[in-house]
Design a protein around this motif. Sequence first.
Motif, PDB file in Angstrom:
ATOM      1  N   ASP A   1       8.947  11.282 -21.232  1.00 39.75           N
ATOM      2  CA  ASP A   1       9.336  11.739 -20.292  1.00 39.75           C
ATOM      3  C   ASP A   1       9.099  11.258 -18.565  1.00 39.75           C
ATOM      4  N   ASN A   2       9.053   9.636 -18.316  1.00 45.74           N
ATOM      5  CA  ASN A   2       8.883   8.775 -17.321  1.00 45.74           C
ATOM      6  C   ASN A   2      10.528   8.735 -17.212  1.00 45.74           C
TER       7      ASN A   2
ATOM      8  N   THR B   1      15.971   3.744  -6.487  1.00 41.52           N
ATOM      9  CA  THR B   1      15.265   4.784  -5.835  1.00 41.52           C
ATOM     10  C   THR B   1      13.968   4.785  -6.393  1.00 41.52           C
ATOM     11  N   VAL B   2      13.362   4.125  -7.318  1.00 37.63           N
ATOM     12  CA  VAL B   2      11.868   4.675  -7.143  1.00 37.63           C
ATOM     13  C   VAL B   2      10.669   3.620  -6.660  1.00 37.63           C
ATOM     14  N   PRO B   3      11.040   3.499  -5.024  1.00 37.21           N
ATOM     15  CA  PRO B   3      10.144   3.072  -3.843  1.00 37.21           C
ATOM     16  C   PRO B   3       8.641   3.121  -3.933  1.00 37.21           C
ATOM     17  N   SER B   4       8.183   4.247  -4.198  1.00 33.77           N
ATOM     18  CA  SER B   4       6.530   4.658  -4.591  1.00 33.77           C
ATOM     19  C   SER B   4       6.382   4.066  -5.907  1.00 33.77           C
ATOM     20  N   TYR B   5       7.214   4.025  -6.932  1.00 30.99           N
ATOM     21  CA  TYR B   5       6.193   3.725  -8.432  1.00 30.99           C
ATOM     22  C   TYR B   5       7.014   2.379  -7.946  1.00 30.99           C
ATOM     23  N   THR B   6       7.195   1.472  -7.992  1.00 29.26           N
ATOM     24  CA  THR B   6       7.252  -0.116  -7.564  1.00 29.26           C
ATOM     25  C   THR B   6       6.335  -0.198  -7.250  1.00 29.26           C
ATOM     26  N   ALA B   7       5.982   0.173  -5.707  1.00 28.55           N
ATOM     27  CA  ALA B   7       5.412  -0.216  -4.657  1.00 28.55           C
ATOM     28  C   ALA B   7       3.902   0.129  -5.362  1.00 28.55           C
ATOM     29  N   SER B   8       3.306   0.871  -5.973  1.00 29.86           N
ATOM     30  CA  SER B   8       1.946   1.302  -7.526  1.00 29.86           C
ATOM     31  C   SER B   8       1.965   0.220  -7.825  1.00 29.86           C
ATOM     32  N   LYS B   9       2.610   0.168  -9.156  1.00 25.35           N
ATOM     33  CA  LYS B   9       3.201  -0.866 -10.568  1.00 25.35           C
ATOM     34  C   LYS B   9       3.256  -2.176  -9.310  1.00 25.35           C
ATOM     35  N   SER B  10       3.541  -2.931  -9.046  1.00 24.55           N
ATOM     36  CA  SER B  10       3.673  -4.032  -8.446  1.00 24.55           C
ATOM     37  C   SER B  10       1.997  -4.162  -8.156  1.00 24.55           C
ATOM     38  N   GLY B  11       1.392  -3.490  -7.411  1.00 22.03           N
ATOM     39  CA  GLY B  11       0.104  -3.285  -6.817  1.00 22.03           C
ATOM     40  C   GLY B  11      -0.431  -3.130  -7.863  1.00 22.03           C
ATOM     41  N   LEU B  12      -0.446  -2.477  -8.922  1.00 26.03           N
ATOM     42  CA  LEU B  12      -1.494  -2.429 -10.155  1.00 26.03           C
ATOM     43  C   LEU B  12      -1.416  -3.739 -10.912  1.00 26.03           C
ATOM     44  N   ALA B  13      -0.576  -4.663 -10.872  1.00 24.81           N
ATOM     45  CA  ALA B  13      -0.475  -5.761 -11.715  1.00 24.81           C
ATOM     46  C   ALA B  13      -1.287  -6.698 -10.812  1.00 24.81           C
ATOM     47  N   GLY B  14      -1.428  -6.446  -9.384  1.00 18.28           N
ATOM     48  CA  GLY B  14      -2.238  -7.285  -8.594  1.00 18.28           C
ATOM     49  C   GLY B  14      -3.739  -6.848  -8.597  1.00 18.28           C
ATOM     50  N   LEU B  15      -4.102  -5.904  -8.010  1.00 25.64           N
ATOM     51  CA  LEU B  15      -5.239  -5.483  -8.700  1.00 25.64           C
ATOM     52  C   LEU B  15      -6.141  -6.004 -10.353  1.00 25.64           C
TER      53      LEU B  15
ATOM     54  N   LEU C   1     -11.242   0.625 -20.739  1.00 26.43           N
ATOM     55  CA  LEU C   1     -10.885   1.778 -20.212  1.00 26.43           C
ATOM     56  C   LEU C   1      -9.606   1.790 -20.090  1.00 26.43           C
ATOM     57  N   VAL C   2      -8.539   2.220 -20.731  1.00 23.82           N
ATOM     58  CA  VAL C   2      -6.930   2.054 -20.175  1.00 23.82           C
ATOM     59  C   VAL C   2      -6.287   3.235 -19.401  1.00 23.82           C
ATOM     60  N   ASN C   3      -6.423   2.419 -18.099  1.00 23.44           N
ATOM     61  CA  ASN C   3      -5.598   3.347 -16.896  1.00 23.44           C
ATOM     62  C   ASN C   3      -4.166   2.845 -17.398  1.00 23.44           C
ATOM     63  N   ASN C   4      -3.784   4.167 -17.693  1.00 24.93           N
ATOM     64  CA  ASN C   4      -2.738   4.585 -17.830  1.00 24.93           C
ATOM     65  C   ASN C   4      -1.992   5.687 -17.457  1.00 24.93           C
ATOM     66  N   ALA C   5      -2.636   6.475 -16.336  1.00 21.67           N
ATOM     67  CA  ALA C   5      -2.185   7.742 -16.420  1.00 21.67           C
ATOM     68  C   ALA C   5      -0.711   7.565 -14.452  1.00 21.67           C
ATOM     69  N   GLY C   6       0.340   8.021 -14.960  1.00 18.24           N
ATOM     70  CA  GLY C   6       0.781   7.784 -14.029  1.00 18.24           C
ATOM     71  C   GLY C   6       2.007   8.631 -13.387  1.00 18.24           C
ATOM     72  N   THR C   7       2.947   8.955 -12.563  1.00 16.77           N
ATOM     73  CA  THR C   7       4.146   9.688 -11.970  1.00 16.77           C
ATOM     74  C   THR C   7       5.012   8.552 -12.061  1.00 16.77           C
ATOM     75  N   ILE C   8       5.872   9.468 -11.598  1.00 18.46           N
ATOM     76  CA  ILE C   8       7.127   8.791 -10.518  1.00 18.46           C
ATOM     77  C   ILE C   8       8.245   9.585  -9.995  1.00 18.46           C
ATOM     78  N   ARG C   9       8.299   9.368  -9.034  1.00 13.93           N
ATOM     79  CA  ARG C   9       9.614  10.101  -7.817  1.00 13.93           C
ATOM     80  C   ARG C   9      11.306   9.714  -7.908  1.00 13.93           C
ATOM     81  N   ARG C  10      11.709  10.450  -8.128  1.00 18.99           N
ATOM     82  CA  ARG C  10      13.386   9.536  -7.729  1.00 18.99           C
ATOM     83  C   ARG C  10      14.162  10.195  -6.679  1.00 18.99           C
ATOM     84  N   THR C  11      14.425   9.024  -5.603  1.00 18.30           N
ATOM     85  CA  THR C  11      14.989   9.873  -4.297  1.00 18.30           C
ATOM     86  C   THR C  11      15.129   8.529  -3.765  1.00 18.30           C
ATOM     87  N   PRO C  12      16.781   8.130  -3.340  1.00 17.70           N
ATOM     88  CA  PRO C  12      16.610   7.021  -2.798  1.00 17.70           C
ATOM     89  C   PRO C  12      15.982   6.881  -1.446  1.00 17.70           C
TER      90      PRO C  12
END
Length: 254
Positions: free
Chosen positions: A195-196, A155-169, A91-102
Amino acid sequence: MILDSFKLDGKVVLVTGAAQGLGQGMALALAEAGADIASLDRIGCEGTCEAVRALGRKYCESVVDLRAASVDDLKAVVARIVDELGHIDILVNNAGTIRRTPAVDFSETDWDDVLQINLKAAFFLAQAVGRVMIAQGSGKIINTVSMLSFQGGITVPSYTASKSGLAGLTRALANEWAKHNINVNAIAPGYMATDNTAALRADPARSTSILDRIPAGRWGTPDDLRGAVIFLASSASDYVNGAIIPVDGGWLAR
Ligand code: GCO
Protein backbone atom coordinates in the motif's frame (compact mmCIF):
# COMPACT_ATOMS: atom_id res chain seq x y z
CA MET A 1 23.54 -27.95 12.92
CA ILE A 2 23.97 -24.49 11.42
CA LEU A 3 20.27 -24.11 10.54
CA ASP A 4 19.39 -24.54 14.22
CA SER A 5 20.81 -21.05 14.79
CA PHE A 6 17.94 -19.66 12.70
CA LYS A 7 15.21 -21.41 14.72
CA LEU A 8 12.95 -19.31 16.98
CA ASP A 9 11.20 -22.04 18.95
CA GLY A 10 10.01 -20.72 22.32
CA LYS A 11 10.54 -17.08 21.35
CA VAL A 12 7.87 -14.36 21.54
CA VAL A 13 7.90 -11.67 18.87
CA LEU A 14 6.03 -8.34 18.92
CA VAL A 15 5.43 -7.08 15.37
CA THR A 16 3.88 -3.67 14.77
CA GLY A 17 1.96 -2.96 11.58
CA ALA A 18 1.27 -6.71 11.34
CA ALA A 19 -2.20 -6.53 9.74
CA GLN A 20 -0.89 -6.47 6.17
CA GLY A 21 2.06 -5.89 3.87
CA LEU A 22 5.63 -6.14 5.15
CA GLY A 23 4.59 -6.53 8.79
CA GLN A 24 2.25 -9.42 8.10
CA GLY A 25 4.86 -11.08 5.90
CA MET A 26 7.52 -10.80 8.59
CA ALA A 27 5.15 -12.01 11.32
CA LEU A 28 4.29 -15.15 9.34
CA ALA A 29 7.95 -15.84 8.55
CA LEU A 30 8.85 -15.53 12.24
CA ALA A 31 5.97 -17.85 13.16
CA GLU A 32 7.16 -20.38 10.58
CA ALA A 33 10.58 -20.25 12.26
CA GLY A 34 8.93 -21.21 15.56
CA ALA A 35 8.01 -17.96 17.30
CA ASP A 36 4.76 -17.01 19.03
CA ILE A 37 3.40 -13.70 17.72
CA ALA A 38 2.03 -10.59 19.41
CA SER A 39 0.68 -8.14 16.85
CA LEU A 40 0.05 -4.43 17.24
CA ASP A 41 -1.84 -2.47 14.62
CA ARG A 42 -4.51 0.24 14.39
CA ILE A 43 -6.88 -2.40 12.99
CA GLY A 44 -7.48 -6.05 13.84
CA CYS A 45 -5.09 -8.55 12.24
CA GLU A 46 -7.55 -11.38 11.51
CA GLY A 47 -5.59 -12.75 8.56
CA THR A 48 -2.34 -12.73 10.50
CA CYS A 49 -4.03 -14.34 13.50
CA GLU A 50 -5.52 -17.17 11.43
CA ALA A 51 -2.23 -17.88 9.67
CA VAL A 52 -0.17 -17.83 12.88
CA ARG A 53 -2.58 -20.15 14.67
CA ALA A 54 -2.68 -22.45 11.62
CA LEU A 55 1.08 -22.84 12.15
CA GLY A 56 0.40 -23.97 15.72
CA ARG A 57 1.81 -20.84 17.32
CA LYS A 58 0.34 -18.71 20.08
CA TYR A 59 -1.02 -15.30 19.10
CA CYS A 60 -2.18 -12.20 20.90
CA GLU A 61 -3.38 -8.92 19.45
CA SER A 62 -3.26 -5.28 20.50
CA VAL A 63 -5.35 -2.79 18.52
CA VAL A 64 -3.56 0.51 19.09
CA ASP A 65 -3.53 3.70 17.03
CA LEU A 66 0.12 4.73 17.33
CA ARG A 67 -0.85 8.21 16.17
CA ALA A 68 -2.70 8.70 19.47
CA ALA A 69 -0.88 6.31 21.81
CA SER A 70 0.92 7.87 24.77
CA VAL A 71 4.18 6.56 26.22
CA ASP A 72 2.15 5.07 29.09
CA ASP A 73 -0.20 3.39 26.58
CA LEU A 74 2.82 1.70 24.97
CA LYS A 75 4.14 0.57 28.34
CA ALA A 76 0.72 -0.92 29.12
CA VAL A 77 0.64 -2.82 25.80
CA VAL A 78 4.07 -4.32 26.51
CA ALA A 79 3.05 -5.30 30.06
CA ARG A 80 -0.11 -7.01 28.77
CA ILE A 81 1.83 -9.00 26.16
CA VAL A 82 4.33 -10.16 28.80
CA ASP A 83 1.40 -11.16 31.04
CA GLU A 84 -0.29 -13.06 28.19
CA LEU A 85 2.71 -14.70 26.46
CA GLY A 86 5.23 -14.74 29.31
CA HIS A 87 8.01 -12.67 27.74
CA ILE A 88 9.07 -10.65 24.68
CA ASP A 89 12.28 -11.74 22.97
CA ILE A 90 12.06 -9.88 19.67
CA LEU A 91 10.51 -6.56 18.64
CA VAL A 92 9.90 -5.78 14.95
CA ASN A 93 9.25 -2.01 14.84
CA ASN A 94 7.54 -2.04 11.47
CA ALA A 95 4.44 0.18 11.74
CA GLY A 96 4.71 3.23 9.54
CA THR A 97 2.77 5.64 7.42
CA ILE A 98 3.58 8.03 4.60
CA ARG A 99 2.17 11.33 3.39
CA ARG A 100 2.87 12.66 -0.09
CA THR A 101 2.90 16.42 -0.76
CA PRO A 102 5.61 18.70 -2.20
CA ALA A 103 7.69 20.13 0.67
CA VAL A 104 6.69 23.67 -0.20
CA ASP A 105 3.06 22.81 0.58
CA PHE A 106 3.63 20.22 3.31
CA SER A 107 1.25 20.51 6.30
CA GLU A 108 1.99 20.40 10.03
CA THR A 109 -0.48 17.54 10.40
CA ASP A 110 1.29 15.43 7.77
CA TRP A 111 4.58 16.17 9.54
CA ASP A 112 3.31 15.42 13.06
CA ASP A 113 1.38 12.26 12.18
CA VAL A 114 4.28 10.61 10.33
CA LEU A 115 6.92 11.54 12.92
CA GLN A 116 4.62 10.37 15.73
CA ILE A 117 4.00 6.91 14.21
CA ASN A 118 7.27 6.21 12.41
CA LEU A 119 9.73 7.66 14.92
CA LYS A 120 8.37 8.65 18.35
CA ALA A 121 6.16 5.59 18.83
CA ALA A 122 8.91 3.31 17.50
CA PHE A 123 11.39 4.76 20.01
CA PHE A 124 9.15 4.57 23.07
CA LEU A 125 7.97 1.08 22.15
CA ALA A 126 11.64 0.07 21.89
CA GLN A 127 12.23 1.71 25.27
CA ALA A 128 9.37 -0.23 26.90
CA VAL A 129 10.44 -3.52 25.33
CA GLY A 130 14.10 -2.70 25.98
CA ARG A 131 13.40 -2.53 29.73
CA VAL A 132 11.97 -6.07 29.56
CA MET A 133 14.97 -7.29 27.53
CA ILE A 134 17.52 -5.67 29.85
CA ALA A 135 15.84 -7.37 32.83
CA GLN A 136 15.96 -10.77 31.08
CA GLY A 137 19.46 -10.24 29.72
CA SER A 138 18.67 -10.78 26.04
CA GLY A 139 16.67 -9.52 23.09
CA LYS A 140 16.51 -8.57 19.45
CA ILE A 141 15.11 -5.32 18.08
CA ILE A 142 14.57 -4.97 14.33
CA ASN A 143 13.51 -1.59 12.96
CA THR A 144 11.97 -1.25 9.50
CA VAL A 145 13.77 1.68 7.94
CA SER A 146 13.86 2.60 4.26
CA MET A 147 15.81 3.60 1.18
CA LEU A 148 14.89 7.04 2.46
CA SER A 149 17.13 6.44 5.46
CA PHE A 150 19.91 6.88 2.90
CA GLN A 151 18.32 9.18 0.30
CA GLY A 152 16.00 12.18 0.28
CA GLY A 153 13.04 10.87 -1.73
CA ILE A 154 10.57 13.10 -3.53
CA THR A 155 7.54 14.82 -1.93
CA VAL A 156 7.72 12.69 1.26
CA PRO A 157 9.76 14.93 3.62
CA SER A 158 8.29 13.70 6.94
CA TYR A 159 8.70 10.07 5.88
CA THR A 160 12.34 10.73 4.93
CA ALA A 161 12.97 12.52 8.23
CA SER A 162 11.33 9.72 10.21
CA LYS A 163 13.16 6.87 8.47
CA SER A 164 16.49 8.73 8.54
CA GLY A 165 15.91 9.26 12.25
CA LEU A 166 14.97 5.63 12.85
CA ALA A 167 18.24 4.55 11.21
CA GLY A 168 20.09 6.79 13.66
CA LEU A 169 18.10 5.44 16.62
CA THR A 170 18.99 1.90 15.51
CA ARG A 171 22.67 2.73 15.99
CA ALA A 172 22.08 4.71 19.19
CA LEU A 173 20.16 1.88 20.88
CA ALA A 174 22.64 -0.71 19.58
CA ASN A 175 25.45 1.23 21.27
CA GLU A 176 23.68 1.43 24.63
CA TRP A 177 22.11 -2.03 24.76
CA ALA A 178 24.72 -4.36 23.22
CA LYS A 179 26.22 -4.85 26.68
CA HIS A 180 22.85 -6.26 27.78
CA ASN A 181 23.01 -8.90 25.03
CA ILE A 182 20.39 -7.00 23.02
CA ASN A 183 20.98 -6.75 19.27
CA VAL A 184 19.42 -3.67 17.67
CA ASN A 185 19.47 -3.68 13.87
CA ALA A 186 17.32 -2.63 10.92
CA ILE A 187 16.01 -3.82 7.59
CA ALA A 188 15.78 -1.27 4.77
CA PRO A 189 13.20 -2.51 2.27
CA GLY A 190 13.52 -1.19 -1.24
CA TYR A 191 10.59 -0.32 -3.45
CA MET A 192 8.05 -2.96 -2.44
CA ALA A 193 4.62 -3.69 -3.95
CA THR A 194 2.58 -2.67 -0.87
CA ASP A 195 0.00 0.00 0.00
CA ASN A 196 2.90 2.33 0.82
CA THR A 197 3.86 2.53 -2.86
CA ALA A 198 0.41 2.20 -4.46
CA ALA A 199 0.49 5.83 -5.57
CA LEU A 200 3.90 5.33 -7.20
CA ARG A 201 2.87 2.15 -9.02
CA ALA A 202 -0.27 3.90 -10.26
CA ASP A 203 1.83 6.71 -11.73
CA PRO A 204 3.21 5.50 -15.09
CA ALA A 205 6.09 7.99 -15.08
CA ARG A 206 7.22 7.33 -11.48
CA SER A 207 6.66 3.58 -11.78
CA THR A 208 8.80 3.37 -14.92
CA SER A 209 11.60 5.52 -13.50
CA ILE A 210 11.68 3.49 -10.26
CA LEU A 211 11.62 0.12 -11.99
CA ASP A 212 14.37 1.22 -14.40
CA ARG A 213 16.56 1.95 -11.36
CA ILE A 214 16.19 -1.48 -9.73
CA PRO A 215 18.90 -3.89 -10.98
CA ALA A 216 16.70 -6.90 -10.05
CA GLY A 217 14.10 -5.51 -12.47
CA ARG A 218 11.03 -5.96 -10.25
CA TRP A 219 9.23 -4.44 -7.25
CA GLY A 220 9.93 -6.27 -4.00
CA THR A 221 7.32 -8.28 -2.10
CA PRO A 222 6.86 -9.05 1.63
CA ASP A 223 8.27 -12.53 1.04
CA ASP A 224 11.59 -10.94 0.06
CA LEU A 225 12.10 -9.89 3.70
CA ARG A 226 11.70 -13.39 5.16
CA GLY A 227 15.38 -14.31 5.21
CA ALA A 228 16.64 -11.00 6.60
CA VAL A 229 14.10 -10.86 9.43
CA ILE A 230 14.77 -14.45 10.51
CA PHE A 231 18.50 -13.77 10.46
CA LEU A 232 18.23 -10.62 12.61
CA ALA A 233 15.69 -12.27 14.97
CA SER A 234 17.80 -15.38 15.57
CA SER A 235 21.05 -16.31 17.28
CA ALA A 236 22.66 -16.32 13.82
CA SER A 237 23.05 -12.52 14.27
CA ASP A 238 24.36 -12.46 17.85
CA TYR A 239 27.44 -10.45 16.82
CA VAL A 240 25.51 -8.03 14.57
CA ASN A 241 24.83 -4.64 16.22
CA GLY A 242 23.66 -1.39 14.67
CA ALA A 243 23.52 -2.80 11.15
CA ILE A 244 21.07 -1.92 8.42
CA ILE A 245 20.40 -4.67 5.88
CA PRO A 246 19.03 -3.33 2.57
CA VAL A 247 16.62 -5.71 0.84
CA ASP A 248 16.23 -3.61 -2.25
CA GLY A 249 16.96 -5.53 -5.44
CA GLY A 250 20.13 -3.49 -5.82
CA TRP A 251 18.55 -0.02 -5.59
CA LEU A 252 21.30 1.37 -3.35
CA ALA A 253 24.06 -0.37 -5.29
CA ARG A 254 23.05 1.33 -8.55
C1 GCO B 1 8.85 6.93 -2.12
C2 GCO B 1 8.54 5.53 -1.69
C3 GCO B 1 9.55 5.06 -0.67
C4 GCO B 1 9.36 3.56 -0.51
C5 GCO B 1 10.27 2.94 0.51
C6 GCO B 1 11.66 2.84 0.02
O1 GCO B 1 7.94 7.78 -2.10
O2 GCO B 1 10.00 7.16 -2.50
O3 GCO B 1 7.24 5.45 -1.11
O4 GCO B 1 9.31 5.73 0.54
O5 GCO B 1 8.04 3.31 -0.07
O6 GCO B 1 10.20 3.62 1.72
O7 GCO B 1 12.42 2.16 1.01
